[in-house]
Design a protein around this motif. Structure first.
Motif, PDB file in Angstrom:
ATOM      1  N   ALA A 102       0.690  -1.068   0.019  1.00  9.47           N
ATOM      2  CA  ALA A 102       0.106  -0.052   0.040  1.00  9.47           C
ATOM      3  C   ALA A 102       0.950   1.176   0.121  1.00  9.47           C
ATOM      4  O   ALA A 102       0.441   2.283  -0.519  1.00  9.47           O
ATOM      5  CB  ALA A 102      -0.906   0.323   1.357  1.00  9.47           C
ATOM      6  N   LEU A 103       2.020   1.033   0.402  1.00  6.28           N
ATOM      7  CA  LEU A 103       3.095   2.378   0.544  1.00  6.28           C
ATOM      8  C   LEU A 103       3.632   2.504  -0.724  1.00  6.28           C
ATOM      9  O   LEU A 103       4.439   3.376  -0.743  1.00  6.28           O
ATOM     10  CB  LEU A 103       3.857   1.967   1.563  1.00  6.28           C
ATOM     11  N   LEU A 104       3.706   1.731  -1.603  1.00  7.93           N
ATOM     12  CA  LEU A 104       4.316   1.817  -3.087  1.00  7.93           C
ATOM     13  C   LEU A 104       3.552   2.620  -4.018  1.00  7.93           C
ATOM     14  O   LEU A 104       4.360   2.798  -5.176  1.00  7.93           O
ATOM     15  CB  LEU A 104       4.640   0.345  -3.492  1.00  7.93           C
ATOM     16  N   GLY A 105       2.461   2.654  -4.096  1.00  6.98           N
ATOM     17  CA  GLY A 105       1.635   3.564  -4.725  1.00  6.98           C
ATOM     18  C   GLY A 105       1.588   2.953  -6.384  1.00  6.98           C
ATOM     19  O   GLY A 105       1.398   1.645  -6.563  1.00  6.98           O
ATOM     20  N   GLU A 106       1.868   3.773  -7.236  1.00  5.02           N
ATOM     21  CA  GLU A 106       1.994   3.354  -8.718  1.00  5.02           C
ATOM     22  C   GLU A 106       3.005   2.330  -9.059  1.00  5.02           C
ATOM     23  O   GLU A 106       2.617   1.615  -9.963  1.00  5.02           O
ATOM     24  CB  GLU A 106       2.056   4.607  -9.728  1.00  5.02           C
ATOM     25  N   LEU A 148       5.855   1.484  10.953  1.00  6.77           N
ATOM     26  CA  LEU A 148       5.877   1.301   9.649  1.00  6.77           C
ATOM     27  C   LEU A 148       4.619   0.430   9.198  1.00  6.77           C
ATOM     28  O   LEU A 148       3.788   0.871   8.309  1.00  6.77           O
ATOM     29  CB  LEU A 148       7.122   0.350   9.132  1.00  6.77           C
ATOM     30  N   PHE A 149       4.356  -0.754   9.836  1.00 10.84           N
ATOM     31  CA  PHE A 149       3.083  -1.607   9.606  1.00 10.84           C
ATOM     32  C   PHE A 149       1.950  -0.631   9.821  1.00 10.84           C
ATOM     33  O   PHE A 149       0.948  -0.844   9.012  1.00 10.84           O
ATOM     34  CB  PHE A 149       2.948  -2.753  10.551  1.00 10.84           C
ATOM     35  N   GLU A 150       1.647   0.055  10.888  1.00  9.86           N
ATOM     36  CA  GLU A 150       0.663   0.999  10.961  1.00  9.86           C
ATOM     37  C   GLU A 150       0.304   1.797   9.962  1.00  9.86           C
ATOM     38  O   GLU A 150      -0.697   1.934   9.510  1.00  9.86           O
ATOM     39  CB  GLU A 150       0.848   1.850  12.533  1.00  9.86           C
ATOM     40  N   ALA A 151       1.508   2.224   9.335  1.00 12.74           N
ATOM     41  CA  ALA A 151       1.295   3.283   8.184  1.00 12.74           C
ATOM     42  C   ALA A 151       0.655   2.570   6.888  1.00 12.74           C
ATOM     43  O   ALA A 151       0.019   2.931   6.175  1.00 12.74           O
ATOM     44  CB  ALA A 151       2.572   4.081   7.820  1.00 12.74           C
ATOM     45  N   ALA A 152       0.972   1.387   6.877  1.00 19.88           N
ATOM     46  CA  ALA A 152       0.586   0.465   5.602  1.00 19.88           C
ATOM     47  C   ALA A 152      -0.704  -0.080   5.929  1.00 19.88           C
ATOM     48  O   ALA A 152      -1.409   0.019   4.677  1.00 19.88           O
ATOM     49  CB  ALA A 152       1.722  -0.708   5.505  1.00 19.88           C
ATOM     50  N   SER A 153      -1.266   0.001   7.030  1.00 14.13           N
ATOM     51  CA  SER A 153      -2.571  -0.690   7.061  1.00 14.13           C
ATOM     52  C   SER A 153      -3.635   0.693   7.178  1.00 14.13           C
ATOM     53  O   SER A 153      -4.921   0.158   6.961  1.00 14.13           O
ATOM     54  CB  SER A 153      -2.507  -1.163   8.665  1.00 14.13           C
ATOM     55  N   PHE A 183      11.942   0.848   2.848  1.00 15.15           N
ATOM     56  CA  PHE A 183      11.226   1.416   3.609  1.00 15.15           C
ATOM     57  C   PHE A 183      12.190   1.910   4.854  1.00 15.15           C
ATOM     58  O   PHE A 183      12.379   0.975   5.696  1.00 15.15           O
ATOM     59  CB  PHE A 183      10.147   0.489   4.208  1.00 15.15           C
ATOM     60  N   ASP A 184      12.311   3.160   4.842  1.00 17.14           N
ATOM     61  CA  ASP A 184      13.337   3.696   5.946  1.00 17.14           C
ATOM     62  C   ASP A 184      12.545   4.288   7.142  1.00 17.14           C
ATOM     63  O   ASP A 184      11.362   4.551   7.053  1.00 17.14           O
ATOM     64  CB  ASP A 184      13.632   5.314   5.338  1.00 17.14           C
TER      65      ASP A 184
END
Length: 209
Positions: A141-145, A203-208, A184-185
């Motif tokens: 989900a954090l990778l976008g396009e 990091l996992f929270e941001a992705a969810s 993923f920094d």
């Protein structure tokens, strides 16, 4: 002519000394020890090749290689009976890894500090791979396009495999029809495993979401 087996030239242990030299432990009858002994006061040039292999099952598993070149001398008295410690005075270093290929000056090599996670990286990556596959998958989900393009090309769900971990962040290899890596920094460098747990949770929270 005596044939030298590759294992005879593989050190049993290695450690970097305080001045950037590399100490290598060999059996006392190793060809490397014999050559260093016979060289005596002459300089014996040598190259130490190091291969870094990912500790999890993933396509293209070699993460990098390094070549450390310099001069060998024996250091009697540092090894147990049957062994010999050999000192490699570093002249130059060349690294080709996930971050790119570069020359490293001997002075920079000597000043470099050990990453605080290096002793735990294998165990941590294997744990992430075995127990946190779904959360790693959510990092898409954090990778976008970039992820969208890979999904459209492949038509299947990308498989996320943790590839490398250090104080600055996590590198994941996404495997589909083709493989690609994403870094993923962390918000700031971590100093120990406790800080790593907090950084991974963030990091996992941001992705969810």
């Amino acid at each position: 002519m005596e044939t030298v087996r590759p294992d005879q030239l593989t050190p049993q242990a290695r450690v970097v000394g305080p001045d950037g030299e590399v100490f290598l432990l060999f059996p006392a009858d190793s060809p490397a020890v014999r050559a260093a002994t016979h060289a005596q006061d002459d300089e014996l040039a040598a190259v130490l090749e190091i291969t870094d292999v990912a500790p999890v099952s993933v396509p293209h598993r070699i993460r990098g290689r390094a070549w450390v070149s310099g001069w060998l001398t024996c250091v009697p008295g540092l090894a147990e009976p049957g062994g010999m410690m050999v000192r490699l005075e570093v002249g130059e270093v060349y690294v080709d890894d996930l971050w790119g290929a570069t020359d490293v000056e001997a002075e920079d090599f000597a000043r470099a500090s050990v990453d605080p996670l290096v002793a735990h990286e294998t165990e941590l990556l294997q744990h992430l791979h075995a127990a946190h596959g779904d959360q790693l998958q959510e990092l898409c989900a954090l990778l976008g396009e970039r992820a969208d393009a890979a999904l459209q090309e492949d038509g299947r769900r990308l498989r996320a495999v943790p590839l490398a971990l250090d104080r600055f962040g996590l590198r994941v290899r996404f495997v589909g029809k083709q493989c690609f890596d994403a870094r993923f920094d962390f918000p700031e460098p971590v100093r120990d495993v406790t800080e790593l747990r907090r950084a991974m949770h963030t990091l996992f929270e941001a992705a969810s979401h």
